[in-house]
Design a protein around this motif. Structure first.
Motif, PDB file in Angstrom:
ATOM      1  N   ILE A  14       0.838  -1.203   0.000  1.00 30.84           N
ATOM      2  CA  ILE A  14       0.000   0.000   0.000  1.00 30.84           C
ATOM      3  C   ILE A  14       0.870   1.249   0.000  1.00 30.84           C
ATOM      4  CG2 ILE A  14      -1.691   1.317   1.343  1.00 30.84           C
ATOM      5  CD1 ILE A  14      -2.778  -1.384   2.344  1.00 30.84           C
ATOM      6  N   ALA A  15       1.922   1.241   0.836  1.00 37.12           N
ATOM      7  CA  ALA A  15       2.843   2.382   0.869  1.00 37.12           C
ATOM      8  C   ALA A  15       3.557   2.559  -0.460  1.00 37.12           C
ATOM      9  CB  ALA A  15       3.861   2.191   1.998  1.00 37.12           C
ATOM     10  N   GLY A  16       3.877   1.434  -1.119  1.00 33.87           N
ATOM     11  CA  GLY A  16       4.573   1.497  -2.398  1.00 33.87           C
ATOM     12  C   GLY A  16       3.775   2.237  -3.456  1.00 33.87           C
ATOM     13  N   VAL A  17       2.472   1.964  -3.496  1.00 36.28           N
ATOM     14  CA  VAL A  17       1.616   2.656  -4.461  1.00 36.28           C
ATOM     15  C   VAL A  17       1.326   4.083  -4.005  1.00 36.28           C
ATOM     16  CG1 VAL A  17      -0.652   2.656  -5.570  1.00 36.28           C
ATOM     17  CG2 VAL A  17       0.580   0.502  -5.251  1.00 36.28           C
ATOM     18  N   ARG A  18       1.055   4.243  -2.704  1.00 37.47           N
ATOM     19  CA  ARG A  18       0.709   5.575  -2.173  1.00 37.47           C
ATOM     20  C   ARG A  18       1.833   6.573  -2.381  1.00 37.47           C
ATOM     21  NH1 ARG A  18       0.495   9.960  -0.827  1.00 37.47           N
ATOM     22  NH2 ARG A  18      -0.645  10.996   0.864  1.00 37.47           N
ATOM     23  N   TYR A  19       3.079   6.150  -2.152  1.00 37.79           N
ATOM     24  CA  TYR A  19       4.216   7.065  -2.254  1.00 37.79           C
ATOM     25  C   TYR A  19       5.052   6.828  -3.512  1.00 37.79           C
ATOM     26  CZ  TYR A  19       2.942   7.878   2.599  1.00 37.79           C
ATOM     27  OH  TYR A  19       2.245   8.175   3.743  1.00 37.79           O
ATOM     28  N   GLN A  20       4.561   5.962  -4.405  1.00 39.69           N
ATOM     29  CA  GLN A  20       5.221   5.670  -5.678  1.00 39.69           C
ATOM     30  C   GLN A  20       6.699   5.302  -5.474  1.00 39.69           C
ATOM     31  OE1 GLN A  20       4.444   8.397  -8.904  1.00 39.69           O
ATOM     32  NE2 GLN A  20       2.347   8.800  -8.215  1.00 39.69           N
ATOM     33  N   LEU A  21       6.911   4.278  -4.639  1.00 41.20           N
ATOM     34  CA  LEU A  21       8.255   3.788  -4.367  1.00 41.20           C
ATOM     35  C   LEU A  21       8.685   2.821  -5.472  1.00 41.20           C
ATOM     36  CD1 LEU A  21       7.791   3.027  -0.551  1.00 41.20           C
ATOM     37  CD2 LEU A  21       8.488   5.184  -1.629  1.00 41.20           C
ATOM     38  N   PHE A  22       9.912   2.338  -5.368  1.00 42.04           N
ATOM     39  CA  PHE A  22      10.488   1.298  -6.234  1.00 42.04           C
ATOM     40  C   PHE A  22      10.876   1.785  -7.628  1.00 42.04           C
ATOM     41  CE2 PHE A  22       7.231  -0.941  -3.573  1.00 42.04           C
ATOM     42  CZ  PHE A  22       8.118  -1.552  -2.701  1.00 42.04           C
ATOM     43  N   ALA A  23      10.645   3.045  -7.961  1.00 41.25           N
ATOM     44  CA  ALA A  23      10.991   3.518  -9.304  1.00 41.25           C
ATOM     45  C   ALA A  23      12.506   3.524  -9.489  1.00 41.25           C
ATOM     46  CB  ALA A  23      10.439   4.917  -9.532  1.00 41.25           C
ATOM     47  N   ALA A  24      12.976   2.900 -10.567  1.00 44.53           N
ATOM     48  CA  ALA A  24      14.407   2.866 -10.859  1.00 44.53           C
ATOM     49  C   ALA A  24      14.838   4.184 -11.502  1.00 44.53           C
ATOM     50  CB  ALA A  24      14.718   1.706 -11.789  1.00 44.53           C
ATOM     51  N   PRO A  25      16.062   4.636 -11.237  1.00 43.16           N
ATOM     52  CA  PRO A  25      16.560   5.849 -11.899  1.00 43.16           C
ATOM     53  C   PRO A  25      16.768   5.600 -13.384  1.00 43.16           C
ATOM     54  CG  PRO A  25      18.304   4.799 -10.632  1.00 43.16           C
ATOM     55  CD  PRO A  25      17.036   4.077 -10.289  1.00 43.16           C
ATOM     56  N   PRO A  26      16.750   6.659 -14.189  1.00 42.99           N
ATOM     57  CA  PRO A  26      16.887   6.468 -15.646  1.00 42.99           C
ATOM     58  C   PRO A  26      18.217   5.866 -16.054  1.00 42.99           C
ATOM     59  CG  PRO A  26      17.014   8.807 -15.049  1.00 42.99           C
ATOM     60  CD  PRO A  26      16.556   8.072 -13.826  1.00 42.99           C
ATOM     61  N   GLN A  27      19.237   5.932 -15.180  1.00 43.88           N
ATOM     62  CA  GLN A  27      20.551   5.367 -15.503  1.00 43.88           C
ATOM     63  C   GLN A  27      20.574   3.845 -15.394  1.00 43.88           C
ATOM     64  OE1 GLN A  27      20.013   7.798 -13.325  1.00 43.88           O
ATOM     65  NE2 GLN A  27      21.023   9.612 -14.171  1.00 43.88           N
ATOM     66  N   GLU A  28      19.523   3.251 -14.849  1.00 50.62           N
ATOM     67  CA  GLU A  28      19.488   1.798 -14.692  1.00 50.62           C
ATOM     68  C   GLU A  28      18.929   1.145 -15.961  1.00 50.62           C
ATOM     69  OE1 GLU A  28      17.392  -1.604 -11.864  1.00 50.62           O
ATOM     70  OE2 GLU A  28      17.873   0.367 -11.031  1.00 50.62           O
ATOM     71  N   PRO A  29      19.644   0.180 -16.527  1.00 53.10           N
ATOM     72  CA  PRO A  29      19.138  -0.499 -17.737  1.00 53.10           C
ATOM     73  C   PRO A  29      17.803  -1.196 -17.466  1.00 53.10           C
ATOM     74  CG  PRO A  29      21.450  -1.014 -17.357  1.00 53.10           C
ATOM     75  CD  PRO A  29      20.961  -0.313 -16.131  1.00 53.10           C
ATOM     76  N   ILE A  30      17.000  -1.320 -18.493  1.00 53.79           N
ATOM     77  CA  ILE A  30      15.706  -2.007 -18.490  1.00 53.79           C
ATOM     78  C   ILE A  30      14.703  -1.302 -17.574  1.00 53.79           C
ATOM     79  CG2 ILE A  30      14.464  -4.179 -18.117  1.00 53.79           C
ATOM     80  CD1 ILE A  30      17.028  -5.686 -18.702  1.00 53.79           C
ATOM     81  N   SER A  31      14.866  -1.415 -16.257  1.00 56.83           N
ATOM     82  CA  SER A  31      13.915  -0.803 -15.333  1.00 56.83           C
ATOM     83  C   SER A  31      13.880   0.710 -15.471  1.00 56.83           C
ATOM     84  CB  SER A  31      14.268  -1.184 -13.882  1.00 56.83           C
ATOM     85  OG  SER A  31      14.277  -2.580 -13.715  1.00 56.83           O
TER      86      SER A  31
END
Length: 234
Positions: A139-156
Motif C-alpha cells: 500500500i505504501a509502495g503505491v501511495r508514495y510511488q516507491l520502487f521507481a528505478a533511476p533512468p541510468q538503470e538499464p531495463i527498469s
C-alpha cells in the motif's frame, strides 16, 4: 548523476534470488511430502533452507541494523527489503534446523503432512503478521510511488518517467507474497485436519509459487541492471 557506492552498499540482488527460491522451495517441499510415499529426504531440504536462510538472515540483519541504503536517499528500502528478508531468513533457518534434527525417518508415513502442520501451527501466526506487513508495504509502495528505478538503470530505468508502473508491479508482487502468508495459518489448520486441497492451502501454494518465480527471476535480472546502474553512476 553520480552515486558514492562505497557509502551505500546494495545487495538486494542476492536477497531477491534467495527469497524467490525460498518461496518456491517451501511449495515444492510440501508437494514432496504429499506425493512421495517413500519419504522425503530431510537432509537435502535442510541444506536448501539452511543456505537460503543464512543469506537472507545475514544480509537482512545487516540492512536492518545499519541502514546502508539511507546514504543514497532510500532509507525506506532498508525496511522494505531488510526487515522482511530478516524475518523470512530466520524462519528458513528454523525449518532447516528442525529438519536436520529430525532426520529422514521422521518424514516417512501417511500422516507426515498432518504432523508437520501441527509443528508449524505456532509459528504460522508470525508468518501471517509478516504477510500483513507485506500488504502494508504494498500500500505504501503505491501511495508514495516507491520502487521507481533511476533512468541510468538499464531495463527498469526505461519506466523512470512513469514511477507508478514499477510501484504497482513491485507492490503487487509483495502483496501476492503477503496473501500467501496470511493464508498460511488457515492452510496449516486445514492440513492438520487432513484437508490438503482446501482453499487456504491452494491460495498459499499458488501465491508463493507464482511470486517466488517472479521474485527470483527479477533478482536474476537485477544482477545485470544493478551492475549497469553502478557503471553508469560511478
Amino acid at each position: 548523476m553520480t552515486i558514492d557506492w562505497a557509502s551505500m552498499p546494495t545487495y538486494n540482488t542476492i536477497m531477491a534470488v534467495a527469497a524467490g527460491v525460498g518461496l518456491l522451495g517451501l511449495v515444492q517441499f510440501f508437494r514432496d511430502v504429499l506425493r512421495r510415499r517413500d519419504g522425503v529426504s530431510t537432509d537435502g531440504w535442510a541444506l536448501n533452507f539452511g543456505v537460503l536462510g543464512t543469506i537472507l538472515t545475514t544480509t537482512g540483519l545487516h540492512m536492518t541494523l545499519t541502514w546502508p541504503l539511507a546514504a543514497g536517499g532510500f532509507p525506506f528500502d532498508n525496511i522494505i527489503f531488510g526487515e522482511t528478508s530478516l524475518g523470512f531468513g530466520v524462519l528458513l533457518l528454523a525449518a532447516a534446523l528442525y529438519l536436520w534434527r529430525r532426520g529422514s525417518d521422521a518424514l516417512v508415513g501417511a500422516n507426515v503432512a498432518e504432523h508437520l502442520a501441527r509443528v508449524a501451527r505456532p509459528v504460522s501466526i508470525f508468518v501471517a503478521f509478516l504477510g500483513g506487513a507485506l500488504i502494508a508495504i504494498a500500500i505504501a509502495g503505491v501511495r508514495y510511488q516507491l520502487f521507481a528505478a533511476p533512468p541510468q538503470e538499464p531495463i527498469s530505468g526505461a519506466f523512470a518517467q512513469w514511477p507508478l508502473v514499477e510501484a504497482i508491479f513491485m507492490s503487487g508482487l509483495l502483496a501476492l507474497v503477503g496473501v500467501g502468508a496470511i493464508a498460511f495459518p488457515f492452510a496449516v489448520r486445514s492440513v492438520e485436519a487432513g484437508r490438503t486441497k482446501a482453499a487456504p492451502v491452494v491460495i498459499a501454494g499458488w501465491s508463493w509459487a507464482v511470486s517466488g518465480t517472479v521474485v527470483g527471476l527479477f533478482g536474476v535480472m537485477n544482477f545485470f541492471t544493478h551492475i549497469g546502474l553502478i557503471v553508469n553512476t560511478m
